[in-house]
Design a protein around this motif. Structure first.
Motif, PDB file in Angstrom:
ATOM      1  N   LEU A 179       9.512   0.190  -3.024  1.00 33.26           N
ATOM      2  CA  LEU A 179       8.823  -0.960  -3.613  1.00 33.26           C
ATOM      3  C   LEU A 179       9.796  -2.106  -3.906  1.00 33.26           C
ATOM      4  CD1 LEU A 179       6.338   0.832  -6.019  1.00 33.26           C
ATOM      5  CD2 LEU A 179       5.734  -0.633  -4.072  1.00 33.26           C
ATOM      6  N   ARG A 180      11.016  -1.789  -4.236  1.00 30.11           N
ATOM      7  CA  ARG A 180      12.014  -2.831  -4.523  1.00 30.11           C
ATOM      8  C   ARG A 180      12.543  -3.487  -3.254  1.00 30.11           C
ATOM      9  NH1 ARG A 180      15.206  -2.036  -9.659  1.00 30.11           N
ATOM     10  NH2 ARG A 180      14.125  -0.397 -10.774  1.00 30.11           N
ATOM     11  N   TYR A 181      12.847  -2.682  -2.236  1.00 34.26           N
ATOM     12  CA  TYR A 181      13.603  -3.179  -1.093  1.00 34.26           C
ATOM     13  C   TYR A 181      12.908  -3.005   0.254  1.00 34.26           C
ATOM     14  CZ  TYR A 181      17.091  -2.475  -4.748  1.00 34.26           C
ATOM     15  OH  TYR A 181      17.760  -2.472  -5.943  1.00 34.26           O
ATOM     16  N   GLY A 182      11.815  -2.276   0.303  1.00 34.10           N
ATOM     17  CA  GLY A 182      11.194  -1.941   1.578  1.00 34.10           C
ATOM     18  C   GLY A 182      10.095  -2.893   1.998  1.00 34.10           C
ATOM     19  N   GLY A 183       9.325  -2.420   2.969  1.00 30.63           N
ATOM     20  CA  GLY A 183       8.231  -3.213   3.512  1.00 30.63           C
ATOM     21  C   GLY A 183       6.964  -3.075   2.698  1.00 30.63           C
ATOM     22  N   ASP A 184       5.867  -3.560   3.264  1.00 26.48           N
ATOM     23  CA  ASP A 184       4.616  -3.581   2.517  1.00 26.48           C
ATOM     24  C   ASP A 184       3.765  -2.328   2.696  1.00 26.48           C
ATOM     25  OD1 ASP A 184       3.997  -4.131   5.127  1.00 26.48           O
ATOM     26  OD2 ASP A 184       2.706  -5.844   4.692  1.00 26.48           O
ATOM     27  N   GLU A 185       4.154  -1.433   3.567  1.00 21.80           N
ATOM     28  CA  GLU A 185       3.417  -0.185   3.759  1.00 21.80           C
ATOM     29  C   GLU A 185       4.345   0.997   3.469  1.00 21.80           C
ATOM     30  OE1 GLU A 185       1.733  -0.079   7.665  1.00 21.80           O
ATOM     31  OE2 GLU A 185       0.880  -2.086   7.442  1.00 21.80           O
ATOM     32  N   ILE A 186       3.964   1.797   2.481  1.00 22.68           N
ATOM     33  CA  ILE A 186       4.753   2.972   2.093  1.00 22.68           C
ATOM     34  C   ILE A 186       3.917   4.200   2.381  1.00 22.68           C
ATOM     35  CG2 ILE A 186       5.894   4.174   0.185  1.00 22.68           C
ATOM     36  CD1 ILE A 186       6.184   1.331  -1.106  1.00 22.68           C
ATOM     37  N   SER A 214       0.839  -1.199   0.000  1.00 24.81           N
ATOM     38  CA  SER A 214       0.000   0.000   0.000  1.00 24.81           C
ATOM     39  C   SER A 214       0.874   1.250   0.000  1.00 24.81           C
ATOM     40  CB  SER A 214      -0.924   0.010   1.222  1.00 24.81           C
ATOM     41  OG  SER A 214      -0.169   0.175   2.412  1.00 24.81           O
ATOM     42  N   ILE A 215       0.357   2.292  -0.645  1.00 22.31           N
ATOM     43  CA  ILE A 215       1.009   3.606  -0.621  1.00 22.31           C
ATOM     44  C   ILE A 215      -0.047   4.599  -0.154  1.00 22.31           C
ATOM     45  CG2 ILE A 215       2.203   5.397  -1.913  1.00 22.31           C
ATOM     46  CD1 ILE A 215       2.984   3.267  -3.973  1.00 22.31           C
ATOM     47  N   GLN A 216       0.256   5.320   0.910  1.00 27.07           N
ATOM     48  CA  GLN A 216      -0.671   6.298   1.469  1.00 27.07           C
ATOM     49  C   GLN A 216      -0.023   7.677   1.516  1.00 27.07           C
ATOM     50  OE1 GLN A 216      -1.502   4.652   5.320  1.00 27.07           O
ATOM     51  NE2 GLN A 216      -3.094   3.306   4.536  1.00 27.07           N
ATOM     52  N   VAL A 217      -0.854   8.710   1.320  1.00 26.20           N
ATOM     53  CA  VAL A 217      -0.426  10.099   1.479  1.00 26.20           C
ATOM     54  C   VAL A 217      -1.019  10.599   2.795  1.00 26.20           C
ATOM     55  CG1 VAL A 217      -0.584  12.439   0.547  1.00 26.20           C
ATOM     56  CG2 VAL A 217      -0.295  10.493  -1.006  1.00 26.20           C
ATOM     57  N   VAL A 218      -0.179  11.173   3.651  1.00 25.94           N
ATOM     58  CA  VAL A 218      -0.651  11.665   4.949  1.00 25.94           C
ATOM     59  C   VAL A 218      -0.119  13.067   5.237  1.00 25.94           C
ATOM     60  CG1 VAL A 218      -0.889   9.362   5.961  1.00 25.94           C
ATOM     61  CG2 VAL A 218       1.262  10.561   6.180  1.00 25.94           C
ATOM     62  N   GLY A 219      -0.910  13.866   5.911  1.00 27.86           N
ATOM     63  CA  GLY A 219      -0.484  15.126   6.506  1.00 27.86           C
ATOM     64  C   GLY A 219       0.042  16.216   5.608  1.00 27.86           C
ATOM     65  N   SER A 220      -0.574  16.459   4.453  1.00 26.53           N
ATOM     66  CA  SER A 220      -0.049  17.511   3.585  1.00 26.53           C
ATOM     67  C   SER A 220      -1.141  18.350   2.941  1.00 26.53           C
ATOM     68  CB  SER A 220       0.815  16.882   2.487  1.00 26.53           C
ATOM     69  OG  SER A 220       0.019  16.040   1.675  1.00 26.53           O
ATOM     70  N   GLU A 221      -2.355  18.297   3.461  1.00 21.40           N
ATOM     71  CA  GLU A 221      -3.517  18.886   2.805  1.00 21.40           C
ATOM     72  C   GLU A 221      -3.351  20.356   2.412  1.00 21.40           C
ATOM     73  OE1 GLU A 221      -3.881  17.184   5.797  1.00 21.40           O
ATOM     74  OE2 GLU A 221      -4.448  15.309   4.812  1.00 21.40           O
ATOM     75  N   LYS A 222      -2.785  21.173   3.277  1.00 19.90           N
ATOM     76  CA  LYS A 222      -2.741  22.620   3.025  1.00 19.90           C
ATOM     77  C   LYS A 222      -1.339  23.156   2.779  1.00 19.90           C
ATOM     78  CE  LYS A 222      -6.862  23.252   5.760  1.00 19.90           C
ATOM     79  NZ  LYS A 222      -7.498  23.886   6.896  1.00 19.90           N
ATOM     80  N   GLU A 223      -0.380  22.293   2.684  1.00 27.58           N
ATOM     81  CA  GLU A 223       1.014  22.720   2.550  1.00 27.58           C
ATOM     82  C   GLU A 223       1.312  23.199   1.133  1.00 27.58           C
ATOM     83  OE1 GLU A 223       4.246  23.766   4.298  1.00 27.58           O
ATOM     84  OE2 GLU A 223       3.032  22.352   5.432  1.00 27.58           O
ATOM     85  N   VAL A 224       1.892  24.396   1.021  1.00 28.25           N
ATOM     86  CA  VAL A 224       2.350  24.946  -0.257  1.00 28.25           C
ATOM     87  C   VAL A 224       3.821  25.298  -0.086  1.00 28.25           C
ATOM     88  CG1 VAL A 224       2.103  26.813  -1.939  1.00 28.25           C
ATOM     89  CG2 VAL A 224       0.069  25.869  -0.824  1.00 28.25           C
TER      90      VAL A 224
END
Length: 146
Positions: A80-87, A50-60
């Motif tokens: 994706l090549r070397y890491g875990g299952d949650e990005i 999984s790939i999730q986007v967090v904590g950036s709603e209003k950042e410019v």
């Protein structure tokens, strides 16, 4: 969006020569991160990650969108090549400084290798099943330091 590998050769040449062109503009961080997430979502699903986007709603921020997208995409590719299952793609602020993060729940690099991880031709000893000349992380880091 960038195609996988579309800018790798110019990035290597430009970073070796010390001349990475930078074109700054105002960027909505959530859009940047969501674009990178979207680009890799199919590959992540195929790999049952999984790939999730967090904590950036209003950042410019004021930066080079192309270089940031490239750096983030390179790091997601690495995760994706070397890491875990949650990005996780995230943004935070430390005073005046904006920080963009790509995190995963993988094993990470050995502590003794951290200082040289982005040096050209460096490889962590015992990288299981991974071949190469030790340019991957250095190439991936080049846009982030331009």
């Amino acid at each position: 969006m960038l195609e996988r590998g579309s800018l790798d050769r110019p990035v290597i040449v430009s970073s070796v020569r010390g001349r990475m062109p930078v074109h700054s503009d105002y960027i909505v961080v959530s859009g940047l991160l969501e674009g990178v997430r979207s680009r890799f979502s199919g590959r992540a699903q195929e790999a049952k990650r999984s790939i999730q986007v967090v904590g950036s709603e209003k950042e410019v921020i004021h930066a080079d969108a192309l270089r940031l997208e490239q750096a983030l995409a390179n790091m997601v590719d690495n995760a994706l090549r070397y890491g875990g299952d949650e990005i996780q793609l995230a943004a935070s602020r430390d005073g005046e400084e904006a920080q963009l993060h790509v995190r995963d729940n993988g094993p990470g690099l050995p502590a003794k290798f951290l200082d040289s991880a982005v040096a050209r031709f460096s490889r962590a000893n015992g990288a299981p099943g991974h071949r190469g000349a030790g340019l991957g992380t250095a190439t991936r880091a080049a846009p982030a330091t331009a």
